[in-house]
Design an enzyme around this catalytic site. Structure first.
Site, PDB file in Angstrom:
ATOM      1  N   HIS A   1       8.316  -0.840   0.180  1.00  0.00           N
ATOM      2  CA  HIS A   1       8.828  -1.564  -0.989  1.00  0.00           C
ATOM      3  C   HIS A   1       9.384  -0.550  -1.994  1.00  0.00           C
ATOM      4  CE1 HIS A   1       6.481  -5.422  -0.289  1.00  0.00           C
ATOM      5  NE2 HIS A   1       5.768  -4.590   0.444  1.00  0.00           N
TER       6      HIS A   1
ATOM      7  N   HIS B   1       7.150  -1.394   6.589  1.00  0.00           N
ATOM      8  CA  HIS B   1       8.237  -1.467   5.609  1.00  0.00           C
ATOM      9  C   HIS B   1       7.793  -0.834   4.301  1.00  0.00           C
ATOM     10  CE1 HIS B   1       5.749  -5.089   5.194  1.00  0.00           C
ATOM     11  NE2 HIS B   1       6.019  -5.024   3.901  1.00  0.00           N
TER      12      HIS B   1
END
Ligand code: AMP
Length: 137
Positions: free
Chosen positions: A101, A99
């Site tokens: 940020h 993922h």
């Protein structure tokens, strides 16, 4: 993956503040934000590392970074932003599902990325440069 929290969000088994969804991706607010508006771009397929993503998924990942960064900036009136991908436990990854940020930043937010600056020894700049160039396919 059954016990992966981001896989559970992808399957709507647990809630998240979803901002965007496509066939391969979802974007939602981080539950413990560095600043308000901190978003996560998450591929729906389970891959621990960025390097495990197929090329077409990685391309959409790149496009979404641009789109989500613009949206977060416009929506939070941030003065800047950080993109951060922790890849591997040694790099600080806590949720082992790749993922990115997107963190809106403010000059007053008192939040710093700090690392110690290493020095190359004799011949090491060339050595590292050659090694990485060889693997850069
Ligand atoms: P990392 O250290 O890069 O693996 O970051 C994991 C991030 O996921 C942290 O910033 C957490 O706050 C965030 N997070 C964990 N669980 C959830 C959740 N259920 N919904 C939204 N964000 C989450």
């Amino acid at each position: 993956m059954t016990d992966c929290i981001f896989c559970k969000i992808a399957k709507d088994e647990i809630p998240a503040s979803k901002l965007y969804e496509s066939r391969n991706f979802m974007v939602f607010l981080d539950i413990s934000p560095a600043n308000k508006g901190h978003a996560l771009i998450v591929p729906k397929m389970h891959a621990q590392s960025l390097t495990d993503l197929p090329e077409h998924v990685a391309q959409e990942f790149g496009e979404l970074q641009l789109r989500v960064s613009k949206a977060v900036m416009q929506s939070t009136n941030a003065e800047g932003f950080n993109l951060l991908l922790n890849d591997g436990r040694a790099a600080g990854q806590e949720v082992m599902h790749a993922h990115m940020h997107i963190m809106p930043r403010f000059s007053t937010d008192d939040f710093h990325f700090k690392w110690t600056h290493k020095k190359y020894g004799e011949g090491e700049v060339q050595e590292y440069s050659e090694r990485i160039k060889t693997n850069l396919t």
